[in-house]
Enzyme design. Structure first.
Site, mmCIF file in Angstrom:
data_model
loop_
_atom_site.group_PDB
_atom_site.id
_atom_site.type_symbol
_atom_site.label_atom_id
_atom_site.label_comp_id
_atom_site.label_asym_id
_atom_site.label_seq_id
_atom_site.Cartn_x
_atom_site.Cartn_y
_atom_site.Cartn_z
ATOM 1 C CG MET A 152 51.420 18.552 -6.725
ATOM 2 S SD MET A 152 49.746 19.096 -6.446
ATOM 3 C CE MET A 152 48.892 18.303 -7.796
ATOM 4 C CG LEU B 263 57.718 11.460 -8.648
ATOM 5 C CD1 LEU B 263 59.194 11.428 -8.246
ATOM 6 C CD2 LEU B 263 57.293 12.895 -8.977
ATOM 7 C CD GLU C 121 60.458 8.237 -18.476
ATOM 8 O OE1 GLU C 121 61.533 8.827 -18.707
ATOM 9 O OE2 GLU C 121 60.377 7.288 -17.661
ATOM 10 C CG HIS D 88 56.798 13.992 -12.333
ATOM 11 N ND1 HIS D 88 55.815 13.046 -12.250
ATOM 12 C CD2 HIS D 88 56.196 15.180 -12.058
ATOM 13 C CE1 HIS D 88 54.671 13.616 -11.922
ATOM 14 N NE2 HIS D 88 54.865 14.913 -11.806
ATOM 15 C CG ASP E 208 50.397 21.177 -15.602
ATOM 16 O OD1 ASP E 208 49.216 20.928 -15.340
ATOM 17 O OD2 ASP E 208 51.305 20.319 -15.499
ATOM 18 C CB VAL F 182 56.906 13.040 -21.283
ATOM 19 C CG1 VAL F 182 57.151 11.566 -21.569
ATOM 20 C CG2 VAL F 182 58.220 13.788 -21.118
ATOM 21 C CB SER G 141 48.331 13.333 -16.281
ATOM 22 O OG SER G 141 47.585 13.721 -15.134
ATOM 23 C CB SER G 142 49.730 12.199 -11.039
ATOM 24 O OG SER G 142 51.047 12.704 -11.113
ATOM 25 N NE ARG G 143 43.812 15.760 -10.841
ATOM 26 C CZ ARG G 143 44.492 16.892 -10.637
ATOM 27 N NH1 ARG G 143 45.353 17.306 -11.557
ATOM 28 N NH2 ARG G 143 44.323 17.595 -9.536
HETATM 29 P P1 AMP Z 1 52.553 17.641 -10.943
HETATM 30 O O1 AMP Z 1 53.244 16.644 -10.082
HETATM 31 O O2 AMP Z 1 51.471 17.068 -11.791
HETATM 32 O O3 AMP Z 1 52.167 18.882 -10.199
HETATM 33 O O4 AMP Z 1 53.650 18.116 -11.986
HETATM 34 C C1 AMP Z 1 54.920 18.550 -11.594
HETATM 35 C C2 AMP Z 1 55.618 19.112 -12.801
HETATM 36 O O5 AMP Z 1 55.719 18.104 -13.795
HETATM 37 C C3 AMP Z 1 54.836 20.286 -13.423
HETATM 38 O O6 AMP Z 1 55.764 21.277 -13.831
HETATM 39 C C4 AMP Z 1 54.163 19.629 -14.601
HETATM 40 O O7 AMP Z 1 53.913 20.531 -15.661
HETATM 41 C C5 AMP Z 1 55.208 18.599 -15.010
HETATM 42 N N1 AMP Z 1 54.595 17.535 -15.794
HETATM 43 C C6 AMP Z 1 53.459 16.842 -15.495
HETATM 44 N N2 AMP Z 1 53.165 15.980 -16.497
HETATM 45 C C7 AMP Z 1 54.125 16.140 -17.443
HETATM 46 C C8 AMP Z 1 54.368 15.553 -18.732
HETATM 47 N N3 AMP Z 1 53.560 14.615 -19.238
HETATM 48 N N4 AMP Z 1 55.444 15.972 -19.431
HETATM 49 C C9 AMP Z 1 56.263 16.928 -18.929
HETATM 50 N N5 AMP Z 1 56.097 17.516 -17.737
HETATM 51 C C10 AMP Z 1 55.031 17.141 -16.997
#
Ligand code: AMP
Length: 292
Positions: free
Chosen positions: A40, A43, A45, A47, A160, A186, A195-197
């Site tokens: 989403m 981005l 580390e 991602h 997730d 990570v 996390s993006s949040r």
């Molecule tokens: P998102 O953009 O948050 O929807 O995440 C996209 C993908 O990146 C999903 O498969 C998430 O599980 C993965 N992701 C998000 N945060 C992490 C993280 N800290 N370490 C590894 N993968 C992640």
């Protein structure tokens, strides 16, 4: 360097379903394998590690950047979700991504769209309870992306955990021709899962947010030290979380890694699942623990 890669040294940006289909079918006809990293955006580390894994495992890498409105409830943070497209594109370029798929919402969900893909039992708990409708949005968009691109492999984060299990189920149940690869979480040096949040957290909240990993680690240490009672493990984790005034526990569960059923005593591998509110921001994390 492969001929197709030499021809496409510039990263492509694609916005339409048709153009994305044409790109991937064209490569597949040449025998080029494709890895997809659905995101989403915003981005980080985490991602990047998925992109690295995709580059190692596949010839070409596509990243989708789509803040999927279908997976946000009406009262959730869709409008507030961080968006940083220019930086995302720089990250993708430097990570060696071949194509970024950035569809608009109307492209994915035209006005007459009315299908929702739904995984049943696995989604009726934890994230699914706290966020009604969330997984319907996730499984629908993932099905669409996998159908449009038909990647050989798609990469998801363990961060997730429930989502990864649900997507694996979806791919199996619907005979999708894509291998689902789940990669480790990570973390920041202090344990906070990227996390993006996280960018919403104030300095005080950011400090308190370390409690997710501290609580998970406490659970893991207790289990490693021989504790088998889930009630006791959960009580110790809850105590740590309650000690942080700005943190509110949403759910905490000790579950079977495959069925996601809650367990009462620890045997073999379990997953500790955790979701909390820190101010206006909801964060989740998990840890896989093996009782020895
Ligand atoms: P998102 O953009 O948050 O929807 O995440 C996209 C993908 O990146 C999903 O498969 C998430 O599980 C993965 N992701 C998000 N945060 C992490 C993280 N800290 N370490 C590894 N993968 C992640």
């Amino acid at each position: 360097m492969d001929a197709w890669r030499r021809l496409s040294a510039l990263m492509r940006r694609i916005q339409t379903v048709n153009a994305m289909r044409t790109w991937s079918r064209g490569l597949q006809r040449k025998g080029v394998t494709i890895g997809l990293v659905p995101t989403m955006g915003a981005l980080h580390e985490g991602h990047r590690s998925l992109i690295r894994a995709a580059r190692l495992a596949c010839d070409a890498v596509a990243v989708s950047i789509f803040v999927n409105p279908l997976q946000f409830g009406p009262l959730e943070d869709f409008d507030r979700y961080p968006r940083s497209l220019a930086q995302d594109l720089r990250i993708c370029r430097s990570a060696g991504v071949d194509t970024v798929f950035i569809p608009r919402a109307q492209e994915m969900y035209p006005a007459d769209f009315e299908t929702v893909v739904s995984v049943q039992r696995l989604t009726r708990r934890y994230e699914g309870l706290s966020r009604p409708g969330h997984f319907g949005g996730v499984t629908t968009v993932v099905t669409k992306l996998l159908n449009i691109i038909r990647p050989d492999k798609a990469f998801f984060g363990q961060k997730d955990y429930q989502q990864a299990v649900v997507v694996e189920r979806l791919a199996k149940d619907l005979d999708l021709d894509t291998e689902i690869v789940v990669r480790p979480t990570v973390r920041e040096p202090d344990g906070l899962a990227l996390s993006s949040r996280n960018r919403h957290l104030s300095p005080e909240e950011r400090k308190a947010a370390t409690v997710l990993y501290r609580a998970l680690s406490e659970g893991r240490e207790l289990i490693r030290a021989g504790e088998r009672s889930v009630r006791k493990v959960e009580a110790a984790m809850t105590r740590l979380i309650r000690a942080e005034p700005v943190v509110r526990l949403d759910y905490l569960a000790v579950v079977d890694p495959i069925t996601l059923d809650e367990v009462r005593s620890v045997r073999g591998r379990v997953v500790l699942l955790l979701a909390v509110w820190i101010g206006e921001t909801r964060l989740i994390d998990n840890l896989i623990v093996t009782a020895r």
